[in-house]
Design a protein around this motif. Structure first.
Motif, PDB file in Angstrom:
ATOM      1  N   LYS A 253       0.956  -1.279  -0.048  1.00  0.00           N
ATOM      2  CA  LYS A 253       0.036  -0.041  -0.036  1.00  0.00           C
ATOM      3  C   LYS A 253       1.059   1.435   0.031  1.00  0.00           C
ATOM      4  O   LYS A 253       1.847   1.355   0.523  1.00  0.00           O
ATOM      5  N   GLU A 254       0.375   2.213  -0.727  1.00  0.00           N
ATOM      6  CA  GLU A 254       0.921   3.519  -0.930  1.00  0.00           C
ATOM      7  C   GLU A 254       1.262   4.148   0.622  1.00  0.00           C
ATOM      8  O   GLU A 254       0.517   4.116   1.452  1.00  0.00           O
TER       9      GLU A 254
ATOM     10  N   ALA B  85       0.140   7.693   3.418  1.00  0.00           N
ATOM     11  CA  ALA B  85      -0.691   6.652   3.758  1.00  0.00           C
ATOM     12  C   ALA B  85      -1.849   7.282   4.906  1.00  0.00           C
ATOM     13  O   ALA B  85      -2.775   6.579   5.255  1.00  0.00           O
TER      14      ALA B  85
ATOM     15  N   ASP C  24      -7.912   7.191   5.993  1.00  0.00           N
ATOM     16  CA  ASP C  24      -6.910   6.603   5.790  1.00  0.00           C
ATOM     17  C   ASP C  24      -6.010   6.319   7.170  1.00  0.00           C
ATOM     18  O   ASP C  24      -5.529   4.905   7.693  1.00  0.00           O
TER      19      ASP C  24
ATOM     20  N   TRP D 133      -5.456   2.638   9.317  1.00  0.00           N
ATOM     21  CA  TRP D 133      -4.153   1.705   9.976  1.00  0.00           C
ATOM     22  C   TRP D 133      -4.250   1.685  11.489  1.00  0.00           C
ATOM     23  O   TRP D 133      -3.891   0.688  11.959  1.00  0.00           O
TER      24      TRP D 133
ATOM     25  N   LEU E 167       4.240   4.561   8.484  1.00  0.00           N
ATOM     26  CA  LEU E 167       3.454   5.212   7.517  1.00  0.00           C
ATOM     27  C   LEU E 167       3.604   6.804   7.291  1.00  0.00           C
ATOM     28  O   LEU E 167       3.642   7.298   8.244  1.00  0.00           O
TER      29      LEU E 167
ATOM     30  N   CYS F 207       3.569   2.884   2.855  1.00  0.00           N
ATOM     31  CA  CYS F 207       3.603   2.014   3.839  1.00  0.00           C
ATOM     32  C   CYS F 207       5.064   1.276   3.718  1.00  0.00           C
ATOM     33  O   CYS F 207       5.140   0.849   2.243  1.00  0.00           O
TER      34      CYS F 207
END
Length: 118
Positions: free
Chosen positions: A63-64, A86, A92, A96, A82, A66
């Motif tokens: 994932k972008e 992220a 978002d 997380w 992150l 991370c």
């Protein structure tokens, strides 16, 4: 500044809104949120550190924003950093943080160090 106080406020707000009891602790040059005496989330400089389920660790790294937590020069499975990409949007960040909370009951607590008083 060793950690981003705005990020600390965002994480604190999330936990308070969820009714999650946490103990704040300054460690590793950052700010850590302990839940049930276990490291759950931290703020290190301008990044969030999240302790997530190792079973989703590899997929999460795709994932972008991370990446593996590797400040000891060795990545620790289940711990991720992150960046802004992220966590910029609240939804978002909340994603997380919820992953970290979901894993917390399964996480092992660190062994308490014995005092070396003579």
């Amino acid at each position: 500044m060793a950690y981003n106080e705005y990020l600390v406020d965002r994480v604190s707000l999330f936990f308070r809104e969820k009714g999650i009891h946490f103990n704040p602790k300054k460690m590793f040059g950052g700010f850590v949120f302990m839940v049930d005496d276990k490291m759950c989330v931290g703020v290190m400089k301008d990044q969030i550190m999240a302790r997530i389920n190792p079973d989703i660790y590899e997929a999460s790294l795709e994932k972008e924003g991370c990446r593996s937590m590797d400040f000891t020069k060795k990545s620790m499975k289940g711990f991720v950093f992150l960046s802004d990409e992220a966590i910029d949007l609240d939804k978002d960040l909340n994603y997380w943080l919820q992953l970290a909370l979901d894993f917390n009951p399964l996480a092992k607590a660190s062994k308490k160090r014995k005092s070396s008083k003579n």
